[in-house]
Design a protein around this motif. Structure first.
Motif, PDB file in Angstrom:
ATOM      1  N   GLY A 385       0.818  -1.209   0.000  1.00  0.00           N
ATOM      2  CA  GLY A 385       0.000   0.000   0.000  1.00  0.00           C
ATOM      3  C   GLY A 385       0.847   1.253   0.000  1.00  0.00           C
ATOM      4  N   SER A 386       0.313   2.345   0.495  1.00  0.00           N
ATOM      5  CA  SER A 386       1.022   3.617   0.476  1.00  0.00           C
ATOM      6  C   SER A 386       2.195   3.598   1.441  1.00  0.00           C
ATOM      7  CB  SER A 386       0.051   4.748   0.854  1.00  0.00           C
ATOM      8  OG  SER A 386      -0.485   4.506   2.148  1.00  0.00           O
ATOM      9  N   PRO A 387       3.184   4.480   1.226  1.00  0.00           N
ATOM     10  CA  PRO A 387       4.340   4.557   2.125  1.00  0.00           C
ATOM     11  C   PRO A 387       3.910   4.790   3.569  1.00  0.00           C
ATOM     12  CG  PRO A 387       4.736   5.812   0.119  1.00  0.00           C
ATOM     13  CD  PRO A 387       3.304   5.394   0.073  1.00  0.00           C
ATOM     14  N   LYS A 388       4.663   4.240   4.492  1.00  0.00           N
ATOM     15  CA  LYS A 388       4.333   4.320   5.904  1.00  0.00           C
ATOM     16  C   LYS A 388       5.096   5.429   6.601  1.00  0.00           C
ATOM     17  CE  LYS A 388       3.424  -0.653   6.529  1.00  0.00           C
ATOM     18  NZ  LYS A 388       3.845  -1.875   7.269  1.00  0.00           N
ATOM     19  N   LEU A 389       4.599   5.783   7.791  1.00  0.00           N
ATOM     20  CA  LEU A 389       5.303   6.630   8.726  1.00  0.00           C
ATOM     21  C   LEU A 389       5.815   5.748   9.858  1.00  0.00           C
ATOM     22  CD1 LEU A 389       2.763   9.594   8.927  1.00  0.00           C
ATOM     23  CD2 LEU A 389       4.827   9.453   7.496  1.00  0.00           C
ATOM     24  N   VAL A 390       6.757   6.257  10.618  1.00  0.00           N
ATOM     25  CA  VAL A 390       7.296   5.477  11.735  1.00  0.00           C
ATOM     26  C   VAL A 390       6.180   5.077  12.692  1.00  0.00           C
ATOM     27  CG1 VAL A 390       8.846   5.531  13.734  1.00  0.00           C
ATOM     28  CG2 VAL A 390       9.577   6.534  11.552  1.00  0.00           C
ATOM     29  N   ALA A 391       5.221   5.996  12.885  1.00  0.00           N
ATOM     30  CA  ALA A 391       4.117   5.706  13.806  1.00  0.00           C
ATOM     31  C   ALA A 391       3.251   4.541  13.325  1.00  0.00           C
ATOM     32  CB  ALA A 391       3.260   6.959  13.980  1.00  0.00           C
ATOM     33  N   PHE A 431       9.386   4.871   2.813  1.00  0.00           N
ATOM     34  CA  PHE A 431       9.979   5.346   1.568  1.00  0.00           C
ATOM     35  C   PHE A 431      10.322   6.831   1.595  1.00  0.00           C
ATOM     36  CE2 PHE A 431       7.902   1.438   0.131  1.00  0.00           C
ATOM     37  CZ  PHE A 431       8.926   0.872  -0.596  1.00  0.00           C
ATOM     38  N   GLN A 432       9.581   7.631   2.339  1.00  0.00           N
ATOM     39  CA  GLN A 432       9.920   9.054   2.409  1.00  0.00           C
ATOM     40  C   GLN A 432      11.255   9.244   3.113  1.00  0.00           C
ATOM     41  OE1 GLN A 432       8.169  11.916   1.041  1.00  0.00           O
ATOM     42  NE2 GLN A 432      10.296  12.490   1.425  1.00  0.00           N
ATOM     43  N   GLN A 433      11.467   8.484   4.192  1.00  0.00           N
ATOM     44  CA  GLN A 433      12.741   8.564   4.912  1.00  0.00           C
ATOM     45  C   GLN A 433      13.887   8.061   4.035  1.00  0.00           C
ATOM     46  OE1 GLN A 433       9.833   7.614   6.089  1.00  0.00           O
ATOM     47  NE2 GLN A 433       9.686   7.775   8.319  1.00  0.00           N
ATOM     48  N   SER A 434      13.657   6.962   3.314  1.00  0.00           N
ATOM     49  CA  SER A 434      14.723   6.428   2.461  1.00  0.00           C
ATOM     50  C   SER A 434      15.027   7.382   1.310  1.00  0.00           C
ATOM     51  CB  SER A 434      14.348   5.049   1.918  1.00  0.00           C
ATOM     52  OG  SER A 434      13.283   5.120   1.000  1.00  0.00           O
ATOM     53  N   ASP A 435      14.004   8.041   0.789  1.00  0.00           N
ATOM     54  CA  ASP A 435      14.205   8.989  -0.305  1.00  0.00           C
ATOM     55  C   ASP A 435      15.104  10.147   0.147  1.00  0.00           C
ATOM     56  OD1 ASP A 435      13.225  10.014  -3.076  1.00  0.00           O
ATOM     57  OD2 ASP A 435      12.881  11.717  -1.728  1.00  0.00           O
ATOM     58  N   THR A 436      14.792  10.710   1.302  1.00  0.00           N
ATOM     59  CA  THR A 436      15.597  11.820   1.826  1.00  0.00           C
ATOM     60  C   THR A 436      17.026  11.370   2.099  1.00  0.00           C
ATOM     61  OG1 THR A 436      13.636  12.792   2.842  1.00  0.00           O
ATOM     62  CG2 THR A 436      15.786  13.524   3.667  1.00  0.00           C
ATOM     63  N   TYR A 437      17.160  10.193   2.725  1.00  0.00           N
ATOM     64  CA  TYR A 437      18.481   9.677   3.086  1.00  0.00           C
ATOM     65  C   TYR A 437      19.321   9.396   1.840  1.00  0.00           C
ATOM     66  CZ  TYR A 437      21.990   6.575   5.160  1.00  0.00           C
ATOM     67  OH  TYR A 437      23.168   5.991   5.555  1.00  0.00           O
ATOM     68  N   LEU A 438      18.724   8.752   0.838  1.00  0.00           N
ATOM     69  CA  LEU A 438      19.463   8.374  -0.360  1.00  0.00           C
ATOM     70  C   LEU A 438      19.812   9.573  -1.225  1.00  0.00           C
ATOM     71  CD1 LEU A 438      17.533   5.107  -1.220  1.00  0.00           C
ATOM     72  CD2 LEU A 438      19.995   5.265  -0.820  1.00  0.00           C
ATOM     73  N   ARG A 439      18.970  10.587  -1.234  1.00  0.00           N
ATOM     74  CA  ARG A 439      19.311  11.796  -1.991  1.00  0.00           C
ATOM     75  C   ARG A 439      20.614  12.396  -1.468  1.00  0.00           C
ATOM     76  NH1 ARG A 439      15.544  14.655  -5.142  1.00  0.00           N
ATOM     77  NH2 ARG A 439      13.536  13.605  -5.390  1.00  0.00           N
ATOM     78  N   ASP A 440      20.756  12.451  -0.154  1.00  0.00           N
ATOM     79  CA  ASP A 440      21.991  12.977   0.438  1.00  0.00           C
ATOM     80  C   ASP A 440      23.159  12.029   0.176  1.00  0.00           C
ATOM     81  OD1 ASP A 440      20.623  15.154   1.436  1.00  0.00           O
ATOM     82  OD2 ASP A 440      20.289  14.251   3.418  1.00  0.00           O
ATOM     83  N   LEU A 441      22.886  10.724   0.263  1.00  0.00           N
ATOM     84  CA  LEU A 441      23.951   9.742   0.126  1.00  0.00           C
ATOM     85  C   LEU A 441      24.515   9.719  -1.295  1.00  0.00           C
ATOM     86  CD1 LEU A 441      25.218   7.771   2.141  1.00  0.00           C
ATOM     87  CD2 LEU A 441      23.702   5.988   1.277  1.00  0.00           C
ATOM     88  N   THR A 442      23.661   9.857  -2.301  1.00  0.00           N
ATOM     89  CA  THR A 442      24.137   9.827  -3.680  1.00  0.00           C
ATOM     90  C   THR A 442      24.933  11.081  -4.049  1.00  0.00           C
ATOM     91  OG1 THR A 442      21.941  10.624  -4.379  1.00  0.00           O
ATOM     92  CG2 THR A 442      22.386   8.255  -4.573  1.00  0.00           C
ATOM     93  N   GLN A 443      24.847  12.102  -3.233  1.00  0.00           N
ATOM     94  CA  GLN A 443      25.705  13.267  -3.450  1.00  0.00           C
ATOM     95  C   GLN A 443      27.138  12.981  -3.006  1.00  0.00           C
ATOM     96  OE1 GLN A 443      24.757  16.187  -5.053  1.00  0.00           O
ATOM     97  NE2 GLN A 443      22.972  14.875  -5.458  1.00  0.00           N
ATOM     98  N   GLN A 457      13.650   3.291  -6.532  1.00  0.00           N
ATOM     99  CA  GLN A 457      12.531   2.585  -5.904  1.00  0.00           C
ATOM    100  C   GLN A 457      11.769   3.501  -4.952  1.00  0.00           C
ATOM    101  OE1 GLN A 457      14.123  -0.964  -4.107  1.00  0.00           O
ATOM    102  NE2 GLN A 457      14.917  -1.773  -6.021  1.00  0.00           N
ATOM    103  N   SER A 458      12.506   4.309  -4.200  1.00  0.00           N
ATOM    104  CA  SER A 458      11.845   5.270  -3.312  1.00  0.00           C
ATOM    105  C   SER A 458      11.005   6.257  -4.107  1.00  0.00           C
ATOM    106  CB  SER A 458      12.890   6.024  -2.478  1.00  0.00           C
ATOM    107  OG  SER A 458      13.500   5.176  -1.539  1.00  0.00           O
ATOM    108  N   ALA A 459      11.577   6.746  -5.205  1.00  0.00           N
ATOM    109  CA  ALA A 459      10.849   7.710  -6.037  1.00  0.00           C
ATOM    110  C   ALA A 459       9.572   7.093  -6.601  1.00  0.00           C
ATOM    111  CB  ALA A 459      11.751   8.195  -7.171  1.00  0.00           C
ATOM    112  N   LEU A 460       9.642   5.836  -7.005  1.00  0.00           N
ATOM    113  CA  LEU A 460       8.465   5.160  -7.539  1.00  0.00           C
ATOM    114  C   LEU A 460       7.386   5.013  -6.472  1.00  0.00           C
ATOM    115  CD1 LEU A 460       7.140   3.630  -9.900  1.00  0.00           C
ATOM    116  CD2 LEU A 460       8.263   1.547  -9.061  1.00  0.00           C
ATOM    117  N   ALA A 461       7.795   4.643  -5.267  1.00  0.00           N
ATOM    118  CA  ALA A 461       6.829   4.475  -4.176  1.00  0.00           C
ATOM    119  C   ALA A 461       6.146   5.786  -3.832  1.00  0.00           C
ATOM    120  CB  ALA A 461       7.535   3.917  -2.941  1.00  0.00           C
ATOM    121  N   LEU A 462       6.841   6.900  -4.026  1.00  0.00           N
ATOM    122  CA  LEU A 462       6.294   8.216  -3.700  1.00  0.00           C
ATOM    123  C   LEU A 462       5.573   8.851  -4.874  1.00  0.00           C
ATOM    124  CD1 LEU A 462       9.331   9.567  -1.624  1.00  0.00           C
ATOM    125  CD2 LEU A 462       7.159   8.690  -0.734  1.00  0.00           C
TER     126      LEU A 462
END
Length: 531
Positions: A385-391, A431-443, A457-462
């Protein structure tokens, strides 16, 4: 035919340096002043640029046949160890790429352009880091002395693309003869045995340079004596059925004695200190990689349950870690998780009262087994389903997230920990957390295709379809697949629509990939293999 060619030539390749091909590591520089020097790099006819291009072509074919194992932990270790050796040799680590090959054979090889492959069998056979470092130092010696460039430069009529196809085929043939047939055919007519054989002088020079490098890097040169002693014993045990590398380059008593004399230590005396736990875990993982069937994994479990000194594994922490790896291969998820937990608990008991961080590989295996039990893949998370939050996570998910956070903090400089953290976030549905983390990491890690693939994959999920295809394009490009990369940028444009800044970025990437594809096409044409 492929098998015959492989067996007769693998130890002669300028990929060479099959471990057994060493005439014997040298000792102190003043004791080796009589060894040959083949001249400086300026005498080579094959330019540094062409040598690197040749190596890249080989690697592309080699990887396309699935011959390279991308395990981030072992690859990261080899990269760090290789960088230390390269620096000791006075070279930039950026000029080398160390990669892992899943093969039980005790072997390592250097290819044109500083690409150095290490078999899992070699890592499993090495009892300590100095033994493994001695092999890498020899291979680095072949590269720094440009033996490969000289050998190719002597045969102007040989096209480098044909050479690349033949070399990749021979490498692949060692573990998958049928897969190698296609690329072997691409190099038909190429006198590979004449082109790639190292001379005795080249081998001796690699030994001399490699030994000096090993000393400069601070490793114990006794490791050379120990490793060769065991190979000598193995050659006697194999007798007439010895593997090709032992048959072609037998390890004689005289050779071992010569190594001992040069090192200045009697290898038959003294007690060797036990290998550090990190290295034992590394060896164990390499050992398990060599098993390919349920029967082999079952046999491995029995061996790990009744260890002996001859096998070289007696540490209960490493043994439980190995069991966890085997259970995971057998798809026994609960048993794999229990064994991983036991290995970590045994470590903590052994370090009671000491502020010591648990080894990376132990922590990673605990996390992997928990993820495999409940969150098998990021694709499954996408399907839920849709991306989750930590909560939104349940208790088990929050426990796994806490373990991931600890791993990331304990090993903030380890790429394998970062990759597992990003992958774990996705498998948890974050996926939102992974997207933010990976954007910084790929820099930071701009040349790592796996990170861009995860980011896609994160971008697709979002729902970021344009970003998804753009990151896929970057992943393809970093693997040398420029035409698929161009295709992905074209798809990305369709989703970018009126986003001017994103369209500009996509256009820039597309021009870059087209330029690289054109350059490669012109290079292939100039080498006699283009249209």
């Amino acid at each position: 035919m492929a098998i015959r060619i492989c067996k007769s030539l693998i130890s002669l390749l300028c990929l060479a340096g099959a471990l057994s091909a060493w005439p014997g590591p040298a000792a102190h520089a003043d004791a080796l002043s009589n060894l040959p020097s083949l001249g400086d790099a300026g005498g080579a006819e094959l330019s540094v640029q062409d040598e690197r291009r040749l190596g890249a072509l080989i690697m592309r074919d080699y990887k396309a046949y699935g011959a390279v194992n991308s395990d981030p932990e072992i690859t990261g270790y080899l990269t760090k160890l290789g960088a230390k050796i390269a620096q000791a040799a006075g070279e930039s680590p950026a000029n080398f790429e160390f990669f892992l090959v899943t093969d039980k054979a005790i072997n390592a090889f250097a290819m044109p352009g500083g690409y150095i492959g290490v078999h899992t069998g070699l890592i499993a056979a090495a009892r300590n880091e100095s033994e493994l470092a001695s092999v890498l130092a020899h291979e680095v010696g072949h590269v720094t002395q440009r033996h490969i460039a000289r050998r190719f430069g002597q045969q102007k009529q040989t096209t480098m693309v044909s050479a690349a196809a033949m070399i990749a085929a021979i490498l692949v043939a060692s573990s998958n003869p049928q897969a190698a047939t296609g690329i072997m055919a691409a190099g038909a007519g190429y006198g590979i045995d004449q082109q790639l054989a190292f001379s005795r002088d080249a081998e001796r020079e690699a030994d001399r340079v490699g030994f000096q490098t090993l000393q400069s890097a601070g490793f114990n040169t006794q490791g050379m004596v120990d490793f060769f002693g065991r190979l000598q014993t193995a050659s006697r045990l194999y007798e007439n059925n010895a593997p090709a590398y032992l048959r072609t380059h037998p390890l004689t008593t005289e050779r071992i004695a010569d190594i001992r004399n040069r090192v200045g230590i009697d290898a038959g005396k003294g007690v060797r200190p036990p290998a550090p736990l990190d290295f034992e875990l590394l060896r164990m993982k390499a050992l398990v990689y060599g098993d390919k069937s349920n029967q082999q994994w079952s046999d491995r479990l029995k061996a790990l349950s009744s260890p002996n000194e001859q096998d070289g594994f007696t540490n209960p922490i490493a043994l439980e870690y190995g069991k966890s790896l085997v259970y995971a291969n057998l798809l026994k998820k609960r048993e794999a998780q229990e064994a991983a937990d036991r290995s970590l608990e045994l470590f903590r008991q052994s370090m009671a009262g000491k502020p010591v961080i648990a080894p990376l590989m132990l922590q990673s295996q605990v996390i992997e087994t928990r993820l495999d039990a409940a969150y098998p893949s990021s694709q499954q998370a996408l399907n839920v389903g849709s991306p989750k939050l930590v909560a939104d996570l349940n208790n088990d998910g929050k426990v796994v997230l806490a373990l991931l956070e600890r791993l990331k903090n304990d090993y903030r400089n380890e790429l394998s920990a970062k990759v597992l953290y990003a992958d774990g976030l996705q498998r948890l549905g974050l996926f939102q957390q992974s997207d933010t983390y990976l954007r910084d990491l790929t820099q930071i890690y701009r040349s790592n295709p796996q990170l861009f693939e995860l980011l896609s994959q994160s971008a697709l999920a979002l729902g970021k379809r344009a970003d998804h295809h753009l990151y896929l394009a970057q992943s393809y490009s970093l693997r040398g697949a420029y035409l698929p990369a161009i295709e992905q940028t074209q798809i990305a444009k369709q989703y970018a629509q009126d986003n001017y800044y994103l369209l500009a970025e996509i256009d820039a990437k597309q021009r870059e990939y087209k330029r690289k594809a054109d350059e490669e096409r012109e290079y292939l044409k100039a080498s006699g293999n283009g249209p």
